[in-house]
Design a protein around this motif. Structure first.
Motif, PDB file in Angstrom:
ATOM      1  N   ASN A 172       0.821  -1.209   0.000  1.00 59.01           N
ATOM      2  CA  ASN A 172       0.000   0.000   0.000  1.00 59.01           C
ATOM      3  C   ASN A 172       0.855   1.259   0.000  1.00 59.01           C
ATOM      4  O   ASN A 172       0.579   2.209  -0.752  1.00 59.01           O
ATOM      5  N   ASN A 173       1.884   1.276   0.846  1.00 60.35           N
ATOM      6  CA  ASN A 173       2.715   2.473   0.934  1.00 60.35           C
ATOM      7  C   ASN A 173       3.611   2.646  -0.288  1.00 60.35           C
ATOM      8  O   ASN A 173       3.863   3.778  -0.723  1.00 60.35           O
ATOM      9  N   SER A 175       2.771   1.699  -3.251  1.00 61.42           N
ATOM     10  CA  SER A 175       1.848   2.158  -4.300  1.00 61.42           C
ATOM     11  C   SER A 175       1.625   3.661  -4.188  1.00 61.42           C
ATOM     12  O   SER A 175       1.616   4.387  -5.196  1.00 61.42           O
ATOM     13  N   VAL A 176       1.437   4.120  -2.929  1.00 63.63           N
ATOM     14  CA  VAL A 176       1.274   5.560  -2.705  1.00 63.63           C
ATOM     15  C   VAL A 176       2.535   6.303  -3.133  1.00 63.63           C
ATOM     16  O   VAL A 176       2.463   7.359  -3.788  1.00 63.63           O
ATOM     17  N   LEU A 226       1.608   8.728   6.911  1.00 63.04           N
ATOM     18  CA  LEU A 226       1.457   7.727   5.851  1.00 63.04           C
ATOM     19  C   LEU A 226      -0.012   7.421   5.600  1.00 63.04           C
ATOM     20  O   LEU A 226      -0.450   7.301   4.445  1.00 63.04           O
ATOM     21  N   THR A 229      -1.778  10.391   3.886  1.00 59.27           N
ATOM     22  CA  THR A 229      -1.383  10.488   2.480  1.00 59.27           C
ATOM     23  C   THR A 229      -2.111   9.449   1.648  1.00 59.27           C
ATOM     24  O   THR A 229      -2.511   9.701   0.503  1.00 59.27           O
ATOM     25  N   ARG A 230      -2.301   8.284   2.215  1.00 61.88           N
ATOM     26  CA  ARG A 230      -2.956   7.196   1.496  1.00 61.88           C
ATOM     27  C   ARG A 230      -4.459   7.408   1.373  1.00 61.88           C
ATOM     28  O   ARG A 230      -5.044   7.254   0.287  1.00 61.88           O
TER      29      ARG A 230
END
Length: 354
Positions: A172-173, A175-176, A226, A229-230
């Protein structure tokens, strides 16, 4: 010890042994008591049983009140047993003397003194054995607690390890991050910095038993960065911590786990934003609270394991204030803040998370 299964048999053996010991030492030849030896034998059995049963009832009363620390429990036991022994001696000795010795009460003085000496020796013997029994029981309980704590700590470390290499968290991170690199280079650089702060803290989280809340919050700010931001406007986070709370201590990564649970098990979208509040109201505890909008399909086993581990680790540290509230509208977990003395804080802070 006083509640052992065959205690009446032990009472008889102790009383009989004491009488035989007195007989073999020819004590009755030195002290002319004016009482038949058969009466003395029965009296020995009676006072031994009285002292034992009196101590048993007194010990049960103390046990029901869970008196701590250990030395205080032992002191209460012995002080009460002295009073019990004196009462047993008088209640059994005086009637025996009245019916077995001459009517002159001066003739009772020596037999009663000797009986009192015998009773206190029996009481001292029983309490010595009882203290050893209590100490061994306490030691065994400490060993059980230590083993339970080791298991709990191992589970917590395993859970922490899973968090460290959680593929979903990484994916996930990353990808962000890949999206940010294409859109905003400066934002991607800041995201990498915050991401490294989170992993540096998590990797070192097992180096301390406790962490100052001030330091935990610095880590949480990076972790929340984090998440924000996501999820952007789908996630609303409010942190309200008073200055008086910052110097207290908590378990490392405990706030992160509570926030992670809220994110993992609830729907997050712009149309249905998740609101998470982290606050400290009374300088004695900190709460993580979120509105409840549970996902339809979810496995909350990890949630129960994580919360159970936190509660058990706090219990081991002598803190029993972990409170979980679950309603149709919100879910919250409150964990206690721990106040350390200057010496304890210095010992705990010898390892740094830098």
């Amino acid at each position: 010890m006083f509640n052992i299964r065959y205690r009446f048999g032990f009472m008889f053996l102790l009383g009989a042994y004491s009488f035989l010991n007195t007989l073999l030492l020819e004590s009755f030849d030195y002290y002319q008591l004016g009482v038949a030896q058969s009466v003395i034998f029965l009296l020995f059995l009676a006072v031994t049983a009285g002292i034992w049963e009196g101590n048993r009832l007194w010990d049960n009363w103390i046990s029901a009140r869970d008196i701590e620390p250990f030395w205080k429990r032992v002191s209460y036991n012995f002080a009460g047993s002295v009073v019990i022994t004196a009462l047993v001696t008088l209640l059994l000795g005086i009637p025996t003397a009245f019916y077995s010795i001459s009517g002159n009460w001066l003739d009772w003085v020596l037999p009663l003194k000797l009986l009192l000496m015998f009773c206190f020796r029996v009481n001292l013997f029983l309490n010595t054995i009882h203290v050893i029994f209590l100490y061994m029981k306490k030691l065994e309980e400490s060993h059980r607690q230590l083993e339970a704590y080791k298991r709990t700590t191992s589970q917590a470390q395993l859970q922490s390890l899973r968090n460290q290499v959680n593929p979903h968290f990484l994916f996930n991170n990353l990808s962000v991050l890949s999206a940010l690199i294409a859109q905003d280079t400066a934002a991607s650089v800041e995201f990498v910095r915050q991401f490294s702060n989170v992993y540096r803290y998590i990797l070192k989280s097992d180096e301390k038993e406790l962490i100052e809340l001030r330091e935990e919050l610095r880590f949480i700010q990076s972790y929340l960065y984090l998440l924000k931001t996501r999820f952007e406007s789908g996630l609303s986070i409010q942190v309200d911590i008073s200055e008086g709370c910052l110097s207290a201590y908590i378990l490392p990564v405990s706030l992160q786990m509570l926030v992670e649970n809220a994110v993992k098990h609830n729907i997050i979208s712009k149309s249905r934003p998740l609101h998470i509040d982290i606050f400290c109201l009374d300088n004695e505890s900190i709460t993580v609270k979120n509105n409840l909008q549970k996902k339809i399909i979810e496995d909350d086993q990890s949630t129960r394991l994580g919360l159970t581990n936190i509660a058990k680790r706090y219990d081991f540290l002598g803190q029993h204030g972990v409170v979980i509230e679950h309603t149709d509208e919100f879910f919250s977990v409150t964990i206690p803040l721990i106040r350390l003395s200057a010496q304890q804080a210095m010992h705990n802070d010898m390892t740094s998370f830098d």
